[in-house]
Design a protein around this motif. Structure first.
Motif, PDB file in Angstrom:
ATOM      1  N   GLY A 186      -7.457  15.883 126.629  1.00  0.00           N
ATOM      2  CA  GLY A 186      -6.810  16.286 127.933  1.00  0.00           C
ATOM      3  C   GLY A 186      -5.856  15.259 128.585  1.00  0.00           C
ATOM      4  N   TYR A 187      -5.260  14.591 127.785  1.00  0.00           N
ATOM      5  CA  TYR A 187      -4.070  13.536 128.413  1.00  0.00           C
ATOM      6  C   TYR A 187      -2.899  14.220 127.625  1.00  0.00           C
ATOM      7  CZ  TYR A 187      -8.237  11.089 130.260  1.00  0.00           C
ATOM      8  OH  TYR A 187      -9.358  10.648 131.086  1.00  0.00           O
TER       9      TYR A 187
ATOM     10  N   HIS B 111       1.961   6.750 126.305  1.00  0.00           N
ATOM     11  CA  HIS B 111       2.041   7.940 126.371  1.00  0.00           C
ATOM     12  C   HIS B 111       1.145   8.562 127.708  1.00  0.00           C
ATOM     13  CE1 HIS B 111       3.680   9.610 122.341  1.00  0.00           C
ATOM     14  NE2 HIS B 111       3.396   8.192 122.192  1.00  0.00           N
ATOM     15  N   VAL B 112       0.163   8.060 127.895  1.00  0.00           N
ATOM     16  CA  VAL B 112      -0.574   8.494 129.319  1.00  0.00           C
ATOM     17  C   VAL B 112       0.347   8.168 130.282  1.00  0.00           C
ATOM     18  CG1 VAL B 112      -2.579   7.866 130.769  1.00  0.00           C
ATOM     19  CG2 VAL B 112      -2.916   8.314 127.841  1.00  0.00           C
ATOM     20  N   ALA B 113       0.784   6.936 130.575  1.00  0.00           N
ATOM     21  CA  ALA B 113       1.630   6.400 131.530  1.00  0.00           C
ATOM     22  C   ALA B 113       2.918   7.205 131.613  1.00  0.00           C
ATOM     23  CB  ALA B 113       1.955   5.151 131.252  1.00  0.00           C
TER      24      ALA B 113
ATOM     25  N   ARG C 122      -9.062  -1.847 119.055  1.00  0.00           N
ATOM     26  CA  ARG C 122      -8.242  -1.637 120.365  1.00  0.00           C
ATOM     27  C   ARG C 122      -8.479   0.073 120.511  1.00  0.00           C
ATOM     28  NH1 ARG C 122      -4.729  -5.225 117.606  1.00  0.00           N
ATOM     29  NH2 ARG C 122      -4.179  -7.057 119.103  1.00  0.00           N
ATOM     30  N   ASP C 123      -8.608   0.849 119.271  1.00  0.00           N
ATOM     31  CA  ASP C 123      -8.836   2.256 119.563  1.00  0.00           C
ATOM     32  C   ASP C 123      -9.940   2.515 120.148  1.00  0.00           C
ATOM     33  OD1 ASP C 123      -6.351   1.973 117.947  1.00  0.00           O
ATOM     34  OD2 ASP C 123      -7.190   2.995 116.164  1.00  0.00           O
ATOM     35  N   ASP C 124     -10.929   1.743 119.955  1.00  0.00           N
ATOM     36  CA  ASP C 124     -12.305   2.154 120.656  1.00  0.00           C
ATOM     37  C   ASP C 124     -12.252   2.245 122.335  1.00  0.00           C
ATOM     38  OD1 ASP C 124     -13.499   2.172 118.241  1.00  0.00           O
ATOM     39  OD2 ASP C 124     -14.149   0.010 118.285  1.00  0.00           O
ATOM     40  N   LEU C 125     -11.080   1.789 122.712  1.00  0.00           N
ATOM     41  CA  LEU C 125     -11.208   1.732 124.111  1.00  0.00           C
ATOM     42  C   LEU C 125     -10.474   2.964 124.722  1.00  0.00           C
ATOM     43  CD1 LEU C 125      -9.547  -1.726 124.387  1.00  0.00           C
ATOM     44  CD2 LEU C 125     -11.714  -1.280 124.565  1.00  0.00           C
ATOM     45  N   ILE C 126      -9.906   3.808 123.984  1.00  0.00           N
ATOM     46  CA  ILE C 126      -9.107   4.904 124.246  1.00  0.00           C
ATOM     47  C   ILE C 126      -9.740   5.713 125.463  1.00  0.00           C
ATOM     48  CG2 ILE C 126      -9.712   6.536 122.479  1.00  0.00           C
ATOM     49  CD1 ILE C 126      -6.642   7.260 122.379  1.00  0.00           C
ATOM     50  N   LYS C 127     -10.801   6.187 125.177  1.00  0.00           N
ATOM     51  CA  LYS C 127     -11.399   7.241 126.250  1.00  0.00           C
ATOM     52  C   LYS C 127     -11.361   6.630 127.673  1.00  0.00           C
ATOM     53  CE  LYS C 127     -14.240   9.755 122.914  1.00  0.00           C
ATOM     54  NZ  LYS C 127     -15.422  10.176 122.535  1.00  0.00           N
ATOM     55  N   THR C 128     -12.016   5.517 127.651  1.00  0.00           N
ATOM     56  CA  THR C 128     -12.280   5.032 128.971  1.00  0.00           C
ATOM     57  C   THR C 128     -10.885   4.315 129.471  1.00  0.00           C
ATOM     58  OG1 THR C 128     -14.327   3.787 128.618  1.00  0.00           O
ATOM     59  CG2 THR C 128     -13.173   2.824 130.408  1.00  0.00           C
ATOM     60  N   ASN C 129      -9.940   3.839 128.770  1.00  0.00           N
ATOM     61  CA  ASN C 129      -8.911   3.619 129.373  1.00  0.00           C
ATOM     62  C   ASN C 129      -7.632   4.430 129.645  1.00  0.00           C
ATOM     63  OD1 ASN C 129      -9.827   0.830 129.402  1.00  0.00           O
ATOM     64  ND2 ASN C 129      -8.559  -0.071 127.695  1.00  0.00           N
ATOM     65  N   ALA C 130      -7.890   5.649 129.012  1.00  0.00           N
ATOM     66  CA  ALA C 130      -6.753   6.688 129.330  1.00  0.00           C
ATOM     67  C   ALA C 130      -6.997   7.005 130.621  1.00  0.00           C
ATOM     68  CB  ALA C 130      -6.909   7.770 128.335  1.00  0.00           C
TER      69      ALA C 130
END
Length: 311
Positions: free
Chosen positions: A310-311, A127-129, A88-96
């Motif tokens: 930067g998020y 956190h992003v949301a 799930r962590d691999d998705l962080i850059k794109t999904n953020a």
């Protein structure tokens, strides 16, 4: 139909959320996606199923966020899904980036809405949301514990050959490999599973629960789970829309509870109108607290990575 649910993302999870919510007649549903035609086509297909399924919920598919205005609940499913070998962590850059952009467009149109985040890595995306929405933390929550507990409940029912309706379970912590199933709070008709199953079997069920999503990804090969995640998100939406004050394990923003500050982590909360009404603190054993600390640490690392991005 009273109330309005917006589902952001018309992929498998989003479309199934729309289906579940409509068939329960919880509210009218707006399905929004950037892909032209896809949300419109799926919404129309669901509308045409309504006479057979016998519900009168209205569904609208759209690419225009203006159609989401005045929503009571916003379910965020947008983002890429896991593939075999991915965490799930691999998705962080794109999904953020995707979560930030979608929430920034939807939140100002529905300032009283409760946002339910489903996109992975879930705790980090909360956190992003939260930042993107500008809403109070009680209005931004993550769907994790309901899904993880449902998986645990099914595995318990399967192991004991009993109805899933007799099972209750709590899974705390981050939505990932470090999640913390709590066997002594998991019961069958009120009986703790620690009295019904040997320790090694319970450990195996806990491990399978933590790997529940990965197990499905490995079987599907081209996507990830969507039936159970959608059901879990809609159960949360129902608790909010009906002000049920239901105790559910959700990713909530903690401000001192369980010893954590300014961090989303899966804990039991009272869910009702307006979102998180209360965080329920339960007394943990030293081993359980250590496991939860480990899970919280993993989430904290993702939050720090978000800051670097930067998020």
């Amino acid at each position: 139909m009273v109330g309005k649910i917006t589902v952001i993302g018309a992929g498998n999870v989003g479309a199934t959320c729309a289906q579940r919510a409509a068939e329960k007649e919880l509210a009218d549903v707006v399905l929004v996606d950037v892909v032209e035609g896809m949300p419109q086509g799926k919404a129309l297909d669901l509308c045409e199923a309504a006479p057979v399924e016998k519900h009168d919920a209205r569904l609208l598919g759209t690419n225009d966020y203006a159609d989401t205005a005045g929503s009571d609940v916003i379910i965020v499913t947008a983002g890429i899904a896991r593939k075999p070998g991915m965490s799930r962590d691999d998705l962080i850059k794109t999904n953020a980036g995707i979560v930030k952009a979608t929430v920034e467009r939807a939140a100002p149109l529905s300032p009283e809405a409760v946002i339910i985040v489903v996109s992975n890595p879930l705790d980090a995306m909360c956190h992003v949301a939260l930042k993107a929405s500008g809403m109070p933390p009680r209005q931004v929550i993550g769907m994790a514990g309901v899904l993880d507990s449902a998986r645990f409940r099914y595995f318990i029912a399967e192991a004991l050959d009993v109805s899933v309706e007799n099972t209750h379970a709590f899974v705390l912590g981050g939505h990932g490999d470090t999640m913390v199933p709590l066997p002594r709070f998991s019961t069958v008709a009120g009986i703790p599973i620690t009295e019904l199953l040997p320790a090694d079997k319970i450990a195996a069920l806990c491990q399978r629960t933590a790997q529940g999503g990965a197990e499905i990804v490995s079987l599907l090969k081209t996507g990830s789970a969507y039936y159970a995640p959608a059901s879990a998100a809609v159960e949360m939406a129902e608790a909010i829309l009906k002000d049920k004050k239901k105790i559910l394990p959700c990713a909530a923003y903690l401000q001192g509870q369980y010893g954590y500050n300014d961090l989303y982590i899966g804990v039991p909360v009272k869910l009702g109108k307006g979102g998180v009404l209360d965080v329920v603190e339960i007394k943990l054993t030293a081993d359980e607290k250590a496991a939860l600390d480990n899970s919280a640490g993993a989430v904290q690392k993702l939050v720090e990575l978000l800051a670097e991005l930067g998020y």
